[in-house]
Design an enzyme around this catalytic site. Structure first.
Site, short mmCIF file in Angstrom:
data_model
loop_
_atom_site.label_atom_id
_atom_site.label_comp_id
_atom_site.label_asym_id
_atom_site.label_seq_id
_atom_site.Cartn_x
_atom_site.Cartn_y
_atom_site.Cartn_z
N GLY A 13 -0.38 2.94 -2.54
CA GLY A 13 -0.43 1.52 -2.17
C GLY A 13 -0.93 0.65 -3.32
O GLY A 13 -1.47 -0.43 -3.09
N THR A 15 0.64 -1.15 -5.35
CA THR A 15 1.34 -2.44 -5.48
C THR A 15 0.88 -3.45 -4.43
O THR A 15 1.31 -4.60 -4.45
CB THR A 15 2.87 -2.25 -5.34
OG1 THR A 15 3.11 -1.58 -4.08
CG2 THR A 15 3.44 -1.42 -6.48
N GLN A 17 -2.14 -5.61 -2.03
CA GLN A 17 -3.29 -6.46 -2.38
C GLN A 17 -4.48 -5.61 -2.86
O GLN A 17 -4.99 -5.80 -3.97
CB GLN A 17 -3.75 -7.27 -1.16
CG GLN A 17 -5.06 -7.99 -1.41
CD GLN A 17 -5.67 -8.62 -0.16
OE1 GLN A 17 -5.61 -9.82 -0.02
NE2 GLN A 17 -6.27 -7.83 0.71
N ASP A 18 -4.93 -4.67 -2.02
CA ASP A 18 -6.13 -3.90 -2.36
C ASP A 18 -5.88 -2.99 -3.55
O ASP A 18 -6.76 -2.80 -4.40
CB ASP A 18 -6.56 -3.04 -1.16
CG ASP A 18 -7.08 -3.86 -0.01
OD1 ASP A 18 -7.02 -5.11 -0.09
OD2 ASP A 18 -7.56 -3.27 0.98
N LEU A 69 4.72 7.94 1.29
CA LEU A 69 3.86 8.72 2.19
C LEU A 69 4.67 9.55 3.19
O LEU A 69 4.09 10.37 3.89
CB LEU A 69 2.91 7.80 2.95
CG LEU A 69 1.65 7.31 2.24
CD1 LEU A 69 0.67 6.72 3.25
CD2 LEU A 69 0.96 8.40 1.45
N ALA A 92 0.25 1.90 3.47
CA ALA A 92 0.45 1.83 4.93
C ALA A 92 1.48 0.76 5.24
O ALA A 92 1.69 -0.16 4.44
CB ALA A 92 -0.86 1.46 5.63
N TYR A 105 7.98 4.05 12.93
CA TYR A 105 7.83 4.05 11.47
C TYR A 105 6.35 3.89 11.09
O TYR A 105 5.84 4.58 10.21
CB TYR A 105 8.67 2.93 10.85
CG TYR A 105 8.46 2.79 9.37
CD1 TYR A 105 9.04 3.70 8.48
CD2 TYR A 105 7.67 1.77 8.86
CE1 TYR A 105 8.83 3.58 7.12
CE2 TYR A 105 7.45 1.66 7.49
CZ TYR A 105 8.03 2.57 6.63
OH TYR A 105 7.81 2.46 5.29
N THR A 135 -9.68 0.71 9.43
CA THR A 135 -9.58 -0.71 9.79
C THR A 135 -10.42 -1.09 10.99
O THR A 135 -10.58 -0.30 11.93
CB THR A 135 -8.11 -1.07 10.09
OG1 THR A 135 -8.07 -2.37 10.68
CG2 THR A 135 -7.47 -0.09 11.06
N GLU A 137 -9.35 -2.95 13.17
CA GLU A 137 -8.44 -2.97 14.31
C GLU A 137 -8.71 -1.80 15.26
O GLU A 137 -8.34 -1.85 16.44
CB GLU A 137 -6.98 -2.89 13.83
CG GLU A 137 -6.41 -4.21 13.36
CD GLU A 137 -6.11 -5.16 14.53
OE1 GLU A 137 -5.44 -4.75 15.46
OE2 GLU A 137 -6.58 -6.32 14.47
N TYR A 158 -0.11 -0.09 15.23
CA TYR A 158 -0.79 0.04 13.93
C TYR A 158 -2.18 0.64 14.12
O TYR A 158 -2.57 1.60 13.44
CB TYR A 158 -0.89 -1.34 13.27
CG TYR A 158 -1.84 -1.40 12.09
CD1 TYR A 158 -1.45 -0.94 10.83
CD2 TYR A 158 -3.13 -1.92 12.23
CE1 TYR A 158 -2.33 -0.99 9.74
CE2 TYR A 158 -4.00 -1.98 11.15
CZ TYR A 158 -3.60 -1.51 9.92
OH TYR A 158 -4.46 -1.57 8.85
N LYS A 162 -3.75 4.20 12.85
CA LYS A 162 -4.96 4.28 12.02
C LYS A 162 -6.05 5.11 12.72
O LYS A 162 -6.87 5.74 12.06
CB LYS A 162 -5.49 2.87 11.72
CG LYS A 162 -4.68 2.12 10.67
CD LYS A 162 -4.98 2.60 9.25
CE LYS A 162 -4.31 1.72 8.20
NZ LYS A 162 -4.51 2.22 6.82
#
Ligand code: NAP
Ligand code: G4F
Length: 347
Positions: A13, A15, A17-18, A69, A92, A105, A135, A137, A158, A162
């Site tokens: 991941g 590419t 933001q984090d 992944l 993710a 997916y 997360t 969430e 999602y 997670k």
């Protein structure tokens, strides 16, 4: 923050933001960084282009590898080849609303993807440490403040994916003695945030309205509350979690919550506008099931990890608005002057 011996890390991941902030942090500390990227028909490395090094140069510190992944064999190959000290699994399908449209997916990538990584580590026998991007969430409709002992009550495909990832990481830590940890991170944003997440959607709309490209922004649930911090602060927590003597999960957040209305007020307020005339509610952005209130109890992260956020909510939103204005060649002072001439669309 510096480390004595240069280390090697794999970042999935990278590419995102984090991934981009974490790559900056690791490179600053002298790490050799290997990023996993997906093949796309157009360039998808915009967030890390400033870090890119021509592989023909000497002493290259950042190397990108194609992978996914959903492709276990490539991950095992990469781990064997790089033998990393640390692996950060940030990849993710990370959009909650999209997970209702693509539940299978999302389960495959966001949930089972982690098992593929854990199995690749186990099968290769490489001694490494794994950070898993968990997360807030997971807490779903458990009332705030949400901390290390709060019940998980996921409310989206999602979050369910997670949750599976969370337990499987804890399970491999316990069962196989792996140094594998979950960072349960509350929402974190930045100018690099994907434009369909609500903060960036709003700050981008402010800039586009000032630039005369839009008149209103359409949003969903304005009453939801989130604990928003800056991604730059949160990747520091990820790194700190892997430097501990003992593996342990942590909850990372600011402890402060704001509604979407607050977000709109602060973002439009940055350029001197009231928000109400520029925001419309469109039910298409409502979710089949909503997480209404998220606010962290970050006391364990503060006391035992020694982590604290360094950016306030107002500073975060100001940075995002200013960056979006800059994309249109506008400074904040120019934007404030223009705000007086912005026309309000008829209802
Ligand atoms: P993001 O900007 O959406 O980045 C997601 C990254 O995952 C991108 O690099 C994306 O690649 C990559 N990816 C997606 N599907 C993949 C696949 N099948 N194989 C390999 N790579 C794949 O997310 P983020 O905000 O940086 O978040 C990083 C992680 O933290 C995610 O796991 C997210 O769920 C979790 N998280 C985020 C927050 C938050 O507030 N930001 C809070 C808690 C947890 P492309 O660039 O090619 O799309
Ligand atoms: O910005 P959001 O899409 O982020 P959400 O759903 O909280 O998820 C983000 O944070 C999680 C951590 O808590 C991460 F795990 C996840 O990967 C992601 O980074 O939505 C925030 C809130 C929601 O309540 C949503 O219903 O904003 C509300 N909202 C209102 N109008 C909207 C909109 N969200 C989006 N994306 N777009 C809207 O127009």
């Amino acid at each position: 923050m510096t480390t004595d011996v240069p280390k090697t890390a794999i970042v999935t991941g990278i590419t995102g933001q984090d991934g981009s902030y974490l790559a900056e942090l690791l490179l600053d500390q002298g790490y050799e960084v290997h990023g996993l990227i997906r093949r796309a028909s157009s360039f998808n490395t915009e967030r890390i282009d400033h870090l890119y090094q021509d592989p023909h140069e000497r002493d290259v510190k950042l190397t990108l590898h194609y992978g996914d992944l959903t492709d276990a064999s490539q991950m095992a190959r990469l781990i064997r080849q790089v033998a990393p000290d640390e692996i950060y699994n940030l990849a993710a399908q990370s959009h909650v609303a999209v997970s209702f449209d693509q539940p299978e997916y999302t389960g495959n990538v966001t949930g089972i993807g982690v098992v593929r990584l854990l199995e690749a580590i186990r099968e290769t026998g490489v001694e490494t440490r794994l950070y898993q991007a968990g997360t807030s969430e997971l807490f779903g409709d458990s009332p705030p403040p949400q901390g290390p002992t709060t019940a998980f009550r996921p409310r989206s495909p999602y979050a369910a994916a997670k949750l599976y990832a969370h337990w499987v990481v804890d399970n491999y830590r316990e069962g196989y003695g792996m140094f594998a940890v979950n960072g349960i991170l509350f929402n974190h944003e930045s100018p690099r945030r994907g434009p369909t997440f609500v903060t960036r959607k709003v700050t981008r709309a402010v800039a586009r309205i000032i630039a005369g490209l839009e008149q209103v922004v359409y949003l969903g649930n304005l009453d939801a509350e989130r604990d928003w911090g800056h991604a730059r602060d949160y990747v520091r927590a990820m790194w700190m979690m892997l430097q501990r003597d003992e593996p342990r999960d942590f909850v990372i957040g600011t402890g402060e919550a704001h509604t979407i209305r607050d977000l709109c007020r602060v973002a439009f307020g940055r350029v001197g506008l009231e928000w109400e005339p520029f925001v419309r509610v469109d039910p298409r952005y409502f979710r089949p099931v909503e997480v209404e209130r998220l606010r962290a109890d970050p006391s364990a992260a503060n006391d035992e990890l020694g982590w604290r956020p360094q950016t306030t909510f107002e500073e975060l939103i100001a940075e995002m608005v200013d960056a979006d204005l800059a994309d249109h060649g506008l400074t904040i002072d120019q934007a404030r002057e223009r705000a007086a001439t912005v026309t309000v669309a008829a209802q």
